[in-house]
Design a protein around this motif. Structure first.
Motif, PDB file in Angstrom:
ATOM      1  N   PHE A 138       1.250  -1.342  -0.015  1.00 20.57           N
ATOM      2  CA  PHE A 138      -0.093  -0.066  -0.087  1.00 20.57           C
ATOM      3  C   PHE A 138       0.127   1.690  -0.214  1.00 20.57           C
ATOM      4  O   PHE A 138       0.457   2.369  -0.564  1.00 20.57           O
ATOM      5  CB  PHE A 138      -0.802  -0.011   1.159  1.00 20.57           C
ATOM      6  CG  PHE A 138      -1.677  -1.343   1.485  1.00 20.57           C
ATOM      7  CD1 PHE A 138      -2.601  -2.095   0.086  1.00 20.57           C
ATOM      8  CD2 PHE A 138      -2.474  -1.730   2.563  1.00 20.57           C
ATOM      9  CE1 PHE A 138      -3.365  -2.720   0.131  1.00 20.57           C
ATOM     10  CE2 PHE A 138      -2.933  -2.408   2.281  1.00 20.57           C
ATOM     11  CZ  PHE A 138      -4.326  -3.336   1.301  1.00 20.57           C
ATOM     12  N   GLU A 142       1.339   3.889  -2.825  1.00 22.19           N
ATOM     13  CA  GLU A 142       0.641   6.116  -2.712  1.00 22.19           C
ATOM     14  C   GLU A 142       2.328   6.176  -3.235  1.00 22.19           C
ATOM     15  O   GLU A 142       2.102   7.427  -3.117  1.00 22.19           O
ATOM     16  CB  GLU A 142       0.857   5.790  -0.772  1.00 22.19           C
ATOM     17  CG  GLU A 142      -0.559   6.015  -0.095  1.00 22.19           C
ATOM     18  CD  GLU A 142      -0.805   7.012   0.828  1.00 22.19           C
ATOM     19  OE1 GLU A 142      -0.506   7.403   1.296  1.00 22.19           O
ATOM     20  OE2 GLU A 142       0.176   6.090   1.994  1.00 22.19           O
ATOM     21  N   THR A 193      -2.161  -1.569   8.928  1.00 24.44           N
ATOM     22  CA  THR A 193      -2.386  -1.604   7.266  1.00 24.44           C
ATOM     23  C   THR A 193      -3.918  -1.618   7.301  1.00 24.44           C
ATOM     24  O   THR A 193      -4.592  -1.789   5.998  1.00 24.44           O
ATOM     25  CB  THR A 193      -2.257  -3.689   7.530  1.00 24.44           C
ATOM     26  OG1 THR A 193      -0.954  -4.185   7.950  1.00 24.44           O
ATOM     27  CG2 THR A 193      -2.671  -3.836   6.235  1.00 24.44           C
ATOM     28  N   GLU A 196      -4.147   1.796   6.476  1.00 24.55           N
ATOM     29  CA  GLU A 196      -4.049   1.642   5.441  1.00 24.55           C
ATOM     30  C   GLU A 196      -4.358   2.067   3.812  1.00 24.55           C
ATOM     31  O   GLU A 196      -5.002   2.791   3.005  1.00 24.55           O
ATOM     32  CB  GLU A 196      -2.784   1.554   5.281  1.00 24.55           C
ATOM     33  CG  GLU A 196      -2.255   1.891   3.615  1.00 24.55           C
ATOM     34  CD  GLU A 196      -1.129   3.558   3.668  1.00 24.55           C
ATOM     35  OE1 GLU A 196      -0.985   3.856   2.850  1.00 24.55           O
ATOM     36  OE2 GLU A 196      -1.783   3.583   4.505  1.00 24.55           O
ATOM     37  N   TYR A 197      -5.615  -0.011   4.555  1.00 25.70           N
ATOM     38  CA  TYR A 197      -6.344   0.305   3.076  1.00 25.70           C
ATOM     39  C   TYR A 197      -7.773   1.525   3.226  1.00 25.70           C
ATOM     40  O   TYR A 197      -8.028   1.732   1.740  1.00 25.70           O
ATOM     41  CB  TYR A 197      -7.386  -1.131   3.601  1.00 25.70           C
ATOM     42  CG  TYR A 197      -8.279  -1.884   2.813  1.00 25.70           C
ATOM     43  CD1 TYR A 197      -7.518  -1.941   0.962  1.00 25.70           C
ATOM     44  CD2 TYR A 197      -9.764  -1.328   3.546  1.00 25.70           C
ATOM     45  CE1 TYR A 197      -8.842  -2.224   0.505  1.00 25.70           C
ATOM     46  CE2 TYR A 197     -10.798  -1.832   2.350  1.00 25.70           C
ATOM     47  CZ  TYR A 197     -10.764  -2.358   1.127  1.00 25.70           C
ATOM     48  OH  TYR A 197     -11.381  -2.617   0.431  1.00 25.70           O
ATOM     49  N   LEU A 198      -8.431   1.795   4.391  1.00 33.59           N
ATOM     50  CA  LEU A 198      -9.311   2.809   4.077  1.00 33.59           C
ATOM     51  C   LEU A 198      -8.974   4.161   3.463  1.00 33.59           C
ATOM     52  O   LEU A 198      -9.670   4.519   2.992  1.00 33.59           O
ATOM     53  CB  LEU A 198      -9.900   2.795   5.458  1.00 33.59           C
ATOM     54  CG  LEU A 198     -10.697   2.231   6.307  1.00 33.59           C
ATOM     55  CD1 LEU A 198     -10.911   2.320   7.815  1.00 33.59           C
ATOM     56  CD2 LEU A 198     -11.591   1.528   5.432  1.00 33.59           C
ATOM     57  N   ARG A 201      -8.659   2.924  -0.460  1.00 34.72           N
ATOM     58  CA  ARG A 201      -9.281   1.981  -1.217  1.00 34.72           C
ATOM     59  C   ARG A 201      -9.861   2.087  -2.284  1.00 34.72           C
ATOM     60  O   ARG A 201      -9.450   1.425  -3.017  1.00 34.72           O
ATOM     61  CB  ARG A 201     -10.518   1.768  -0.439  1.00 34.72           C
ATOM     62  CG  ARG A 201     -11.376   2.703  -0.128  1.00 34.72           C
ATOM     63  CD  ARG A 201     -12.187   2.356   1.261  1.00 34.72           C
ATOM     64  NE  ARG A 201     -13.690   3.218   1.544  1.00 34.72           N
ATOM     65  CZ  ARG A 201     -13.297   4.278   2.104  1.00 34.72           C
ATOM     66  NH1 ARG A 201     -11.834   4.294   2.898  1.00 34.72           N
ATOM     67  NH2 ARG A 201     -13.916   5.286   2.498  1.00 34.72           N
ATOM     68  N   LYS A 202      -9.676   3.840  -2.794  1.00 30.15           N
ATOM     69  CA  LYS A 202     -10.333   3.961  -3.602  1.00 30.15           C
ATOM     70  C   LYS A 202      -9.740   3.721  -4.790  1.00 30.15           C
ATOM     71  O   LYS A 202      -9.459   3.768  -6.332  1.00 30.15           O
ATOM     72  CB  LYS A 202     -10.261   5.501  -4.320  1.00 30.15           C
ATOM     73  CG  LYS A 202     -11.744   5.904  -3.272  1.00 30.15           C
ATOM     74  CD  LYS A 202     -11.743   6.967  -2.957  1.00 30.15           C
ATOM     75  CE  LYS A 202     -13.035   7.963  -1.794  1.00 30.15           C
ATOM     76  NZ  LYS A 202     -13.212   9.205  -2.820  1.00 30.15           N
ATOM     77  N   LEU A 204      -7.239   1.376  -4.833  1.00 28.28           N
ATOM     78  CA  LEU A 204      -6.898  -0.744  -5.239  1.00 28.28           C
ATOM     79  C   LEU A 204      -8.402  -0.695  -6.538  1.00 28.28           C
ATOM     80  O   LEU A 204      -8.026  -2.449  -6.389  1.00 28.28           O
ATOM     81  CB  LEU A 204      -7.085  -1.057  -3.735  1.00 28.28           C
ATOM     82  CG  LEU A 204      -5.712  -0.360  -3.055  1.00 28.28           C
ATOM     83  CD1 LEU A 204      -5.864  -1.300  -1.557  1.00 28.28           C
ATOM     84  CD2 LEU A 204      -4.506  -0.542  -3.612  1.00 28.28           C
ATOM     85  N   THR A 205      -9.262   0.085  -6.765  1.00 29.65           N
ATOM     86  CA  THR A 205     -10.286  -0.402  -7.365  1.00 29.65           C
ATOM     87  C   THR A 205      -9.284  -0.685  -9.064  1.00 29.65           C
ATOM     88  O   THR A 205     -10.136   0.148  -9.794  1.00 29.65           O
ATOM     89  CB  THR A 205     -11.498   0.314  -7.449  1.00 29.65           C
ATOM     90  OG1 THR A 205     -11.000   2.518  -8.240  1.00 29.65           O
ATOM     91  CG2 THR A 205     -12.074   0.955  -5.676  1.00 29.65           C
TER      92      THR A 205
END
Length: 449
Positions: A138, A142, A193, A196-198, A201-202, A204-205
């Protein structure tokens, strides 16, 4: 465009500088409490454990990180799903491989360092490695998108949670159990983790469609950065590992106190390296080698300007600083600190050398130099530790890095016409430049300015 570029450097630089500062402060704070609770053997065992697990982290990041950032920065958006999917798959496979190797080595290393408790610690560390792999992925995404906010927040959470555990244990006089500390590392990595996903997440689409061609391309670029990372971490930890094997874990503990003090070098050095890599990769494509030459000389000069006053204070007051940081039980660290200070002056040159050469597509040269340094450091450590004891490790580190510095500057002169003296000119010019650009306008700002 220039104003936007200045804004990128200023905002990114401040954010990453704060991140590195908080990392060192959390690490230093945890060390401050641990060194006062753990005996030298237990603290030495912890140092050897963290040095080894760091190698596994560097294996993964070295093979994927720079390649992923470079290809995402240069490729068209429609190519991103394949690049990201392939990097996720490589990350997963590497994680599994390293976990297997870790379990295989656990018994041998615990016997080598005469620390039976290391066996269960290494097995438990696989849980940490699993979460940190996803978190690192992640972070790289970034960084490739020139975003650093999430990296700062999640690193703060991960390191902060572990620090709080150590501090609470110290103040409440809970016994510090090394295995429990490993499990706390896993909890901290898991929480970071999730956060960071939150945050990303956009980004990661995308459809998960890894391609063999992309994996080969990532590996082809990353293999030398991978070798560089392994050689580099071995070069920086081999002294402590060999002290543990040839002398004792207590000797590793004493040497690590000096290393912790010198970690102040990593605050500005890591911050500038993270910013320089994506910028230099882009500027090489648009502005050519003259821009890269200036970027190297300027970045090293800024680092020297920041570091030299701190190192001078450390050189004048080593005894007082060691006593404040580690107490009276580590007097054998004081002469080691005096030697390692000179090595610290060389760190900005070496770190930016690797960053610049990787960005211009010559990671093989970086790999070969770092590999040579690691082998030289290993050989000198073996000879000098036998002859001089713990301080021999400091002499070995200084000597090997001085030789590497001379070679690196020769390479940069040939490739980019870098002038080493210019770095010191930039260092001297940094102070009036900083004053005139950032301090003076604020001091003499008019009410309507």
């Amino acid at each position: 465009m220039k104003e936007k570029n200045d804004s990128y450097w200023l905002k990114s630089g401040v954010l990453i500088l704060i991140q590195n500062l908080s990392s060192v402060l959390f690490g230093f704070g945890g060390f401050y409490f641990m060194v006062r609770v753990l005996d030298k053997h237990s603290f030495g065992a912890w140092i050897l454990f963290t040095s080894t697990t760091t190698i596994f982290e560097m294996i993964r990041s070295g093979l994927i990180q720079n390649a992923l950032i470079k290809f995402l920065s240069f490729s068209e958006k429609e190519e991103h799903p394949a690049i990201l999917s392939s990097s996720f798959l490589m990350n997963g496979l590497l994680t599994l491989l390293c976990m297997v190797v870790n379990m295989s080595l656990a018994g041998y290393l615990s016997r080598l360092w005469h620390s039976p408790e290391l066996f269960s610690m290494f097995l438990a560390s696989n849980l940490v490695y699993l979460f940190s792999g996803l978190l690192s992925q992640f972070h790289w995404i970034e960084q490739a998108n020139f975003r650093f906010k999430g990296i700062f927040i999640t690193n703060f959470i991960r390191q902060g949670l572990f620090f709080v555990y150590i501090a609470v244990s110290y103040f409440l006089r809970w016994p510090m159990n090394l295995l429990h500390m490993v499990f706390m590392q896993a909890v901290s990595a898991a929480v970071a983790t999730g956060v960071e996903y939150l945050l990303i997440r956009k980004i990661l689409t995308f459809p998960f469609k890894p391609k063999w061609e992309e994996m080969k391309r990532l590996f082809a670029y990353g293999k030398f950065a991978f070798g560089t990372s392994i050689s580099s971490i071995l070069s920086s930890t081999i002294d402590q590992m060999m002290l543990g094997a040839l002398l004792s874990t207590a000797a590793s503990a004493s040497f690590n106190v000096a290393v912790r003090i010198m970690n102040l070098v990593d605050i500005p050095t890591n911050a500038i390296a993270m910013i320089v890599f994506p910028q230099s990769a882009r500027r090489m494509a648009t502005d050519g080698t003259e821009a890269i030459k200036y970027l190297y000389e300027k970045s090293v000069g800024v680092l020297l300007a920041i570091l030299l006053p701190c190192l001078l204070i450390l050189y004048v007051f080593p005894t007082q600083i060691v006593h404040i940081i580690a107490g009276d039980g580590y007097n054998d660290t004081i002469p080691i600190v005096k030697i390692i200070i000179f090595y610290c002056i060389l760190v900005p040159f070496g770190r930016q050398f690797g960053t610049i050469l990787d960005s211009i597509g010559k990671p093989k040269l970086t790999f070969l130099l770092v590999l040579f340094t690691a082998i030289l450091n290993l050989s000198l450590n073996y000879l000098l530790i036998h002859k001089y004891g713990a301080i021999g490790a400091a002499y070995a580190t200084l000597t090997s890095n001085l030789i590497a510095f001379i070679i690196a500057q020769t390479i940069l002169k040939k490739l980019l016409n870098v002038n080493t003296l210019n770095t010191f000119r930039h260092a001297v010019a940094f102070y009036p430049e900083f004053y005139n650009k950032y301090v003076k306008p604020r001091l003499f700002k008019t009410p309507h300015g």
